[in-house]
Structure formats: C-alpha cells, structure tokens
Design an enzyme around this catalytic site. Structure first.
Site, short mmCIF file in Angstrom:
data_model
loop_
_atom_site.label_atom_id
_atom_site.label_comp_id
_atom_site.label_asym_id
_atom_site.label_seq_id
_atom_site.Cartn_x
_atom_site.Cartn_y
_atom_site.Cartn_z
N GLY A 263 0.89 -1.23 0.06
CA GLY A 263 0.09 0.08 0.02
C GLY A 263 0.87 1.17 -0.06
O GLY A 263 1.84 1.33 -0.86
N GLU A 264 0.73 2.05 0.87
CA GLU A 264 1.49 3.50 0.91
C GLU A 264 2.27 3.26 2.41
O GLU A 264 1.59 3.24 3.15
CB GLU A 264 0.78 4.58 0.83
CG GLU A 264 0.43 5.10 -0.62
CD GLU A 264 2.07 5.30 -1.11
OE1 GLU A 264 1.90 4.68 -2.30
OE2 GLU A 264 3.07 5.77 -0.91
N SER A 265 3.24 3.13 2.47
CA SER A 265 4.06 2.95 3.61
C SER A 265 3.97 3.97 4.45
O SER A 265 3.85 4.03 5.75
CB SER A 265 5.56 2.65 3.30
OG SER A 265 6.25 3.52 2.58
N CYS B 249 6.21 -5.47 0.34
CA CYS B 249 6.08 -4.12 -0.36
C CYS B 249 6.19 -3.12 0.68
O CYS B 249 7.15 -2.84 1.37
CB CYS B 249 5.14 -3.92 -1.37
SG CYS B 249 5.62 -2.80 -2.84
N ARG C 88 12.54 3.30 -1.06
CA ARG C 88 11.34 3.04 -1.83
C ARG C 88 11.22 3.49 -3.17
O ARG C 88 12.21 4.21 -3.87
CB ARG C 88 10.49 4.63 -0.90
CG ARG C 88 9.96 4.00 0.52
CD ARG C 88 9.33 5.19 0.86
NE ARG C 88 7.85 5.51 0.11
CZ ARG C 88 7.16 6.32 0.15
NH1 ARG C 88 7.56 7.46 0.94
NH2 ARG C 88 6.12 6.16 -0.42
N ARG D 277 5.23 -0.60 -7.74
CA ARG D 277 6.05 0.67 -7.17
C ARG D 277 6.82 0.13 -6.10
O ARG D 277 6.78 0.43 -4.88
CB ARG D 277 5.23 1.71 -6.89
CG ARG D 277 4.60 2.33 -8.12
CD ARG D 277 3.88 3.45 -7.74
NE ARG D 277 2.79 3.52 -6.78
CZ ARG D 277 2.77 3.93 -5.59
NH1 ARG D 277 3.79 4.57 -5.17
NH2 ARG D 277 1.82 3.52 -4.66
N HIS E 146 4.97 -8.97 -4.31
CA HIS E 146 3.61 -9.16 -3.54
C HIS E 146 3.36 -10.86 -3.75
O HIS E 146 2.75 -11.05 -4.76
CB HIS E 146 2.41 -8.28 -4.10
CG HIS E 146 2.55 -7.06 -4.04
ND1 HIS E 146 1.92 -6.37 -2.93
CD2 HIS E 146 3.34 -5.96 -4.60
CE1 HIS E 146 2.28 -5.17 -3.06
NE2 HIS E 146 2.95 -4.81 -3.99
N GLU F 251 1.02 -12.46 -2.41
CA GLU F 251 -0.38 -12.64 -2.12
C GLU F 251 -0.90 -12.39 -3.64
O GLU F 251 -2.31 -12.60 -3.61
CB GLU F 251 -0.86 -11.55 -1.00
CG GLU F 251 -0.63 -10.13 -1.36
CD GLU F 251 0.49 -9.29 -1.37
OE1 GLU F 251 1.72 -9.96 -1.12
OE2 GLU F 251 0.57 -8.08 -1.59
N1 GLN Z 1 5.72 2.59 -3.12
C1 GLN Z 1 4.91 2.18 -1.97
C2 GLN Z 1 5.53 2.73 -0.67
O1 GLN Z 1 6.49 3.31 -0.69
C3 GLN Z 1 4.92 0.60 -1.79
C4 GLN Z 1 4.16 0.15 -2.90
C5 GLN Z 1 3.31 -1.11 -2.44
O2 GLN Z 1 3.15 -1.30 -1.54
N2 GLN Z 1 2.84 -1.70 -3.75
O3 GLN Z 1 5.03 2.73 0.39
#
Ligand code: GLN
Length: 196
Positions: A52-54, A84, A115, A144, A179, A181
């Site tokens: 997700g977004e860290s 991720c 990242r 990403r 991932h 999952e």
């Molecule tokens: N780019 C996201 C981050 O820096 C990680 C991307 C992902 O979890 N698919 O949090």
C-alpha cells in the site's frame, strides 16, 4: 493458528485471501483476522503487513498504538511477513523519502530499504525469482516496489533481482519487495505459516 492481517490501508483483502488459501493448502487449521485496533492483535500468533503506502500505513499504526504492540510481539517471536510497503516498515533504515515523510519504521529487520527503487519505467513489472529454499522460480509481482539495499547481522538475503535484494529473512521476520499474495503461488505463504 490465528493470523492477523494489518487492515488499515493497502491490498488487505488479497492478503486475507492468500493467507486463508495457504492455511488450507498447508493443512493448518485456524482463522484470519483483519487488524485495525490494538485489541485485534492480541489473540494472533502471526501477522502479515500488506502493500500500500508505507507513509499512510506507518501513520495509522502509530496513531492506533499498533506500532508499539507489533514491535513488542515481534520481540516475543511472533512471525511477521511484510510485503512491499509492509517490507519497508519492517526495515531498520529507510531512504530520503522515508525521512522526508517522517515515516516511523517498525525497525525490526537489519536491513536498509529504498522506496520506489525500480523507477518510473518499471512502475510495475513481473519477474521470475530464484528464492532461497524454493526448488522452482517464484513469479514475483512488483508494484512501485522498494529494493532492499543492504542487510546485516542476522538478516539474510533470500532473493535478488538484477543486483537488488528483493526478499530477506531474519528468523521469524520476512520482508518481500514483491507481492506473493498476488501471484497465485502460495509457497512463500505456506513456508511462512509453517513457523507458527
Ligand atoms: N511505493 C509504496 C511505498 O513506498 C509501496 C508500493 C506497494 O506497496 N505496492 O510505500
């Protein structure tokens, strides 16, 4: 067993489905719970942290108090699989983006992460990976994705792609830049659950 999936943001339902399928495949009994509050974690004996977004996940973990609980439970030996964004949060060292966003890492694994390490052209891609302990390549889905730039002490490299570390394990703590999952291949999940 009772496996928790951090459910504050990211690909939570995919994690729940993969853990559930891996439990069935591995013949483990138990259930999967989505974790949003401290009390949800109490009865769990393993945890996954989705992608997700860290920055967002990190903030929500801090705000809910889960950050502290995860750190304590990890010290007691609870297995954690971070993928991720989850992998970024497990690291002890982040890059400039982590510093600029004031993301508070869980700081559990002896590794440094970058990242969005694979650049714009390769925002998302798939690659077959040789993974330590698996007899056949694992199809990795990268979105990403971060890279693990360095590991030290007890943290061991489990897979590399073009020179970048993309999977590391430190005993019961596992961090994957891809991932597992999402690829439909449950081998990493089944091996992870075997520790519980
Ligand atoms: N780019 C996201 C981050 O820096 C990680 C991307 C992902 O979890 N698919 O949090």
């Amino acid at each position: 067993m009772r496996v928790g999936v951090i459910g504050v943001q990211g690909d939570v339902s995919e994690h729940v489905a993969a853990v559930r399928a891996a439990m069935k495949k591995g013949g483990f009994g138990g259930d999967v719970v989505t974790i949003r509050r401290r009390e949800d974690l109490a009865g769990c004996n393993a945890l996954t942290i989705p992608g997700g977004e860290s920055t967002t996940i990190g903030k929500l973990l801090e705000r809910s108090g889960l950050h502290e609980d995860i750190v304590n439970r990890a010290a007691e030996g609870m297995p954690i699989l971070g993928t991720c964004a989850g992998c970024i949060l497990l690291a002890k060292e982040g890059d400039r983006q982590v510093a600029q966003t004031k993301t508070k890492l869980l700081g559990l694994m002896d590794m440094a992460v970058d990242r969005n390490a694979f650049g714009r052209q390769r925002e998302s891609f798939e690659a077959d990976l040789a993974v330590d302990g698996l007899d056949r390549p694992f199809h990795g889905v990268f979105i990403r994705a971060p890279a693990i730039t360095r590991t030290w002490s007890a943290c061991k490299i489990a897979s590399k792609l073009d020179g970048a570390i993309v999977f590391a394990r430190q005993g019961h703590l596992w961090g994957a830049c891809f991932h597992p999952e999402l690829s439909g291949d449950l081998r990493i999940h089944v091996a992870f659950l075997e520790q519980v």
